[in-house]
Scaffold this motif. Sequence first.
Motif, short mmCIF file in Angstrom:
data_model
loop_
_atom_site.label_atom_id
_atom_site.label_comp_id
_atom_site.label_asym_id
_atom_site.label_seq_id
_atom_site.Cartn_x
_atom_site.Cartn_y
_atom_site.Cartn_z
N GLU A 188 -25.57 23.99 39.93
CA GLU A 188 -25.09 24.60 38.76
C GLU A 188 -25.56 26.04 38.37
O GLU A 188 -26.89 26.20 38.73
CB GLU A 188 -25.24 23.72 37.56
N SER A 223 -14.70 21.93 39.33
CA SER A 223 -16.36 22.26 39.05
C SER A 223 -16.55 23.72 38.63
O SER A 223 -17.54 23.83 37.75
CB SER A 223 -16.71 22.05 40.49
N LEU A 258 -17.48 14.44 37.72
CA LEU A 258 -16.99 15.42 37.49
C LEU A 258 -15.85 15.29 36.49
O LEU A 258 -15.56 16.46 35.53
CB LEU A 258 -16.50 16.30 38.66
N SER A 303 -23.62 20.78 41.55
CA SER A 303 -22.21 21.14 40.97
C SER A 303 -21.12 20.62 42.25
O SER A 303 -20.40 19.97 41.80
CB SER A 303 -21.92 22.93 40.99
N ILE A 304 -21.60 20.88 43.53
CA ILE A 304 -20.68 20.45 44.39
C ILE A 304 -21.61 19.94 45.62
O ILE A 304 -22.89 20.56 45.81
CB ILE A 304 -19.93 21.64 45.24
#
Length: 605
Positions: A494, A301, A330, A471-472
């Motif tokens: 992000e 990531s 991802l 992002s996560i």
Amino acid sequence: MTRAIHSRADIGAIEAGGFDAFLSSPSPYALLRRAAKLWPEACAIRYLPSDGKPDQSVSFAALFDHVNRAAALFRRLGGGPGVAVAVIMPHTLHTQIALWGAEAAGRACPINPMLQSDHLVALLRASGTKIAVVLGANAEVDVWDRVSQAVRAAGNDIVLLDADGDGPSPGSDGRFEALLDREPGEAMADPLPDAVASVYPTGGTTGAPKLTIHTHANEAFVAMAAARMYGLAPGEVMLNGFPLFHVAGAFVYGLSCVAAGATQLVPGRLGMRNRPFVGTFWHQVERHRIALLGAVPTVLSALVTQPLGDANIGSLRAALTGGSLLPTDLAERFEALSGVPVRNIFGMTECSGMLSAEPVAGPRTPGSTGLPLPFTEVRVIRSDLGEQCQTGEAGLILTRGPHVSPGYLDPTLGRTTFLADGWLATGDIGFQDEEGRVFLTGRAKDVIIRGGHNIDPAAIEDALIGHPAVSIAAAVGQPDRYAGELPVAFVVLEAGATASEEELLAFVAEAVPEPAARPKRIWLLDAMPLTPVGKIFKPALRAEAARYAVAAALATLPALPRDLTVSVAATGNIVVRVAELPSADEAQLRAALTGMPVEIQCSPA
């Protein structure tokens, strides 16, 4: 030298040839001896100090010589069969030498140097450690004072050696590197395959000591099987940023390079937390001709945010990932950016780090962790009845084979993990398809239980990661008076992206079809709490969610109790502690938290 596995048919051909033919070098020491004979001058390890010092390299012949010297040193200092040498270091060149030397001399106990002192002491005592090799004093990773004090607290008879420090380490009984230079480098007899090679701490970063036994054959088998799954060739470069107290760093990526005659590239004491290295990753690929990248999904990531620029990454064949579920989104983003395939791996400490993998030479099947290793059995059972699941039906994953540990050093801890007839209960929920590929859908102990209904956090996490700004993501259960737990989530956006909690809640409501599984709240974080190997550290998130829930439940009280803490115990239970609370206030607090799955501990005023 290690013919690549492409498909299930290749695995069948290997099994038809017999186990002894597959694993003719059934110990890490035997693999090191073999590498020193076949590729004596080839580079075994290239270490990149992150403090500006020159790169360090060692050939296979020199590595084998250093390991022999380390084994001789440990035996002279009182090591031997049944005696543990604790290796309490991040991944450096001398960590490798200490680990394999300890296994050749007796047994190794690799330990995370960032553990709390009381946990370190407990592990040292439980493992029977008599010698400890600890990262010496330095400004970059400052652990010497704390760890050396813990070693002394564990027993005055432990010989304490410092390694890879930048200067004197007060209280050390000797500098590991200097002592090696004075030892003979004579080769020894190969260890017995079924003898204990190491005892690895498992069960997270807190809790009572739980040490997993690995035999020499366990470790060598996984290394050889991994090399075949990767199609790893002599002279290729594998980026191994994992610590060696993690089985991926030691066997899945590290020892597999020894089995294949490949080079390990180690990015300094900080591993993949080395920001300058990660920030220039694509040019590092070009500079070192990296062929394979070993990483967890959180590292992938981070890498997809790094522009490729003018870097020539033609040497990179694949990114290998495991440690947690790999979001398909991802994997697709990494592949689109780099043009390099992502391949998933499934394993755990109790099976020496690997039980299945997607062959690099084969196609990626979204959601799959690949095919079981050669000579490896996988079963999926209905956890409530123990019956075998049908193809495609999710259940508890069991495995059996030469990768499976004999058990924990304290066998009483493994009654629900190490089962009859050599089966290991992984604690993971998943299924197999018609080709035998393994798919993970969640962790049995990671389930959110809302009003008696089981919710898989992965379903929430996958939905959130599908949002272009996310992002996560990580989902956990938040204590609730009425439902027991409610699903909540934490996300990192992000770089440069924006999204509100309301926007994300609306998005996930569309993506998660089951109303009960939709998160009730989403927190936006600057960074996700991670373990030293880059896994999301969910206990920290559960504790944060619990703090919010407890504070909200106590908001009706005249005043919040002072000195109130909320934490996650080693058992996984959420603990609410309050110091010096009058009995009347304690009664109010307990009433306000009634129904929450929390343990309340109050000290009387």
